[in-house]
Each structure stands twice: as C-alpha cells, then as structure tokens.
Design a protein around this motif. Structure first.
Motif: not given
Length: 463
Positions: A175, A193, A229
C-alpha cells in the motif's frame, strides 16, 4: 483532470444517461456512477440512484475489486523497467520458499502461472484478512491447479504473490509503495485501501424481491494486491488516461502497450468471445474495436474500466451491488455511443520536421518473392512495412539509432530490419528476420535465397 460537460453534444449526453439509467433500473443497482474520458479529460459524468440520501458523483468512493490488479501490475512493470527484475525470472529468484516459485513473473501477471483461482476456504472476499496472515495461508498446501505456463487460469493468489514481490524488492508495504509510486504522481488522492468518506455502502439485492441486505466490507489483508482498493470515477478517469497515454513519472507508453498486448493463451470460450489477457489488463474485441481495461467485483460492488486507444476514449462504471448490471458491457457501450455519435477528429497532417536521406531512400515498394509491400517513414525515425494492398503481414518498426529497426507489432514484432548495402553504398536489399526484400520481384542482383533462374521471367505458349 478537469471535467468539461460541454465537449459532448446534447444528444450524445442524453444517450449516455439513458444507457446508465437503463442499466441501473434493469440491473436493480442501488446506485450507478459513470464517466467518459476523451483526450485525457473527463467529458461526461452521470449517476443514477434509488437510495435516499445517497447522491453519487465523481468524488464518491466505490470498491473497485480486481481493477486493483492493474495497479499492482504497474508496480511490477516499474521494477522491470528499472532493471530490478526480468519478467522471465521465476518467482523463486526474488521471493523464495513460497511453494509457487516455479511460475515466472510474466506468468503471474498474465494468469498463466498454473495457480488456483482462489485461496483455501473460507471465501476470502467475505472474511477478514487476518485469517490469512501468511502467504502459505493464501496458497494452501497445493497451490497449483495446472502445469506452469500451459493455460490461462485466472488466479487471485497469483496477484497476492506479486504484491509480496513488490514488498520484498521495495522494502515497504504494498500500500505504501502504491501510494508513493502511482497514486501520488498521478493525483489519485481519492484512491485508498480503506474507505474514506464520502463512500457508497455495498449491498446485496435479493434475486426475487426488491429488498436489500448490507454486505460486509472486509480488509483483505494479504489478498489486498488482488482486490482491496476503493476509488472514484474521477480518479479512475485519470488512471484510464494514464493507461492509454503513459506518464514517464510512473510508466512509459511503451511498457503500457506491453501491458495491453495479449500475453496469455486464451481458452476456447475466450476465443469465441474475442477476449484475451495481457499483463494485468483484460482485452476484448467488441463491435469492431479493441477495448482494454479490467473488471472488478467484491461483495456489494461492481466495477468496470474500458479504454479504446484507437478512439481516444475510455469509460468507467461503478455500482454498489453484488450482482445485477453488467458493468463492463455498460462501459463498452458508453465508449461506443461517443465513438459513433462523435467520431474522433483526426489530427491535421504535418510533414516530418526532418528526414534522414539514407532512410528516405528506402521508402516505396519492396518485394518478398512476388508479394509487393510498401515501406513508409514514420515519426522519430521509425518505419512501417505492409502489403501494397489487401491483407497480409504489417508491422511498425522503431529506429535503433544504428541503421536498423526493431518490429513493434504484428508478425515482425521483435524482429530486426536492416538495409544491406553494396560496397558502393547503394542498397542491395532489406533483410528482415532472414526474409530478403528486393526492389524488383526476384531481383537477380540481390542474394535471393535459392537463387534466381538465369533465363529470367518468361511466358508460356498454350497449345
């Protein structure tokens, strides 16, 4: 990216709205939001909703599911372009002891690594990622389902491995690397995220009654690189423009072309449907045009992103329901509507700013045996070679800077083209992957393989 609603004609805008309104109503989606991109800019945005208090726009987050894979693929291609890895490397070289190290990086990207489609039970999309803290928990005791490299078999665990590869080689969480190397440079500030307000809630719609059930929004943990996502149509419009055009801060246009090129042998049903898979991107032939992009789904959400590079168009469609509307079909239809109603206006013809006389000398007709082809000059010292008329082998070539060119596409992709000159400097022939192209059919003055009959061309007298 600015939005200019006025760039499309009123009739086109109404047709786009009608398409998503029909899809939302017939698909029974609580809400649907869409965007069309042309020339790198959002030129239309539309939304439909039936949930009180929920008014989706280009700033509302939806979960985008497997479109996440395209982001992960971009990170891997960046590593390749930096020379950190080769796509032909086996995973074991960079990420040892996974139990799936025989697969190459390219095979993982193209879903030809032979791995299982899903992680072991329980179903990873509806359960906490904390149940799968290690790669071994994602892969299970028998990660392979097919021989490596033999067939296309979509694999979510394969992209978990690619995310772990990025973490290993960058020394930071997936991430964090994604935000630093892709999201921030491209200005995707509403892609994350975890959901950030304002965001849509995910719903399951009963198949036989107009009632809904909220879906859980789990943190996928290790599986995040395959589908974690959240994003918006505003951000995905920018991402689509990048995937079509490239951005040297993130990934070059050449590498993105590689991602958009089929890399996996399609299954029989995929051949029939005109679909294929590249490196983190889906490819489909629909209505005479090639569309690239990716679909996405997680419980409560559907997502589709499609691009027609030839038409300079892209679209994104997001909905907050587990099933119902065919969002990739809707996205493809949005592209078609604009392409047909308002065809792309070609750029004006412009002469080359400069030309190398030794290259200009090569322009014109050439013959491979008796087949006539034409060599043309293109921008930046490149050339193209294709049939004088009709179908046949046709390729573009980039200049290598040493009097040779490398094929970019078609039959001659990767092959070397060079002009062979005589001692006096005149051109004898073109050599292309052992094929000899001459200025005349079977030119006796050129080294035609097998030689040329010394009696030359002749007629035949019929009885």
């Amino acid at each position: 990216m600015r939005t200019s609603q006025e760039e499309l004609l009123p009739g086109t805008r109404r047709a786009l709205l009608h398409r998503i309104a029909t899809a939302q109503a017939e698909g029974r989606a609580p809400s649907m939001v869409a965007v069309v991109v042309r020339g790198g800019e959002a030129v239309w945005h539309g939304a439909r909703t039936s949930v009180e208090g929920h008014g989706p726009d280009e700033n509302v987050q939806y979960r985008i599911g497997s479109i996440t894979k395209t982001f992960t693929a971009v990170l891997v291609l960046r590593l390749r372009d930096e020379g950190v890895l080769d796509l032909g490397d086996r995973l074991e070289k960079h990420l040892p002891d996974t139990g799936a190290g025989e697969s190459t990086i390219a095979e993982l990207l193209a879903h030809t690594g032979g791995l299982a489609a899903e992680s072991p039970a329980p179903w990873w999309e509806r359960t906490p990622g904390s149940l799968r803290p290690e790669l071994a928990d994602v892969l299970g005791e028998q990660p392979y389902r097919h021989p490596v490299g033999r067939r296309h078999h979509y694999s979510n665990p394969g992209y978990t491995l690619l995310g772990a590869l990025v973490e290993e080689l960058r020394g930071a969480p997936w991430e964090e690397v994604l935000r630093r190397e892709v999201l921030e440079p491209l200005g995707l500030h509403r892609t994350s995220s975890r959901p950030q307000e304002p965001h849509a809630g995910g719903w399951a719609v009963h198949p036989w009654a107009d009632v809904m059930l909220p879906e859980p929004a789990e943190d996928l943990g290790r599986m995040a690189p395959a589908g974690q996502l959240w994003s918006t149509t505003g951000d995905l419009a920018r991402f689509a423009a990048f995937l079509a055009e490239g951005d040297d801060r993130v990934l070059s246009a050449r590498s993105l072309l590689e991602m958009r090129t089929p890399a996996a042998p399609p299954e029989a049903e995929e051949v029939a449907a005109g679909t294929a898979y590249g490196l983190g991107m889906q490819i489909q032939h629909r209505g005479g045009r090639i569309l690239v992009g990716h679909s996405g789904s997680l419980p409560g959400f559907l997502a589709g992103l499609v691009i027609s590079v030839e038409d300079d168009l892209a679209s994104v469609v997001l909905a907050n329901c587990t099933s119902g509307p065919m969002v990739m079909t809707v996205a493809a239809d949005l592209v078609r509507i604009v392409a047909e109603a308002e065809p792309r206006v070609p750029e004006p013809w412009r002469p080359l700013s400069e030309v190398d006389a030794s290259v200009l000398e090569l322009a014109g007709p050439w013959y491979w045996g008796t087949q006539a082809s034409t060599l043309r000059l293109t921008a930046e010292g490149g050339v193209s070679l294709g049939p004088l008329s009709g179908g046949g082998r046709r390729s573009r070539f980039r200049a290598n800077g040493n009097g040779t060119w490398t094929g970019l596409d078609g039959y001659y992709a990767g092959e070397l083209l060079r002009a062979v000159r005589r001692p006096d400097g005149s051109v004898s022939h073109l050599d292309l992957g052992s094929f000899v192209f001459t200025r005349q059919p079977y030119d006796e003055g050129a080294p035609v393989p097998g030689g040329v009959d010394p009696e030359g061309w002749r007629g035949i007298r019929w009885p």
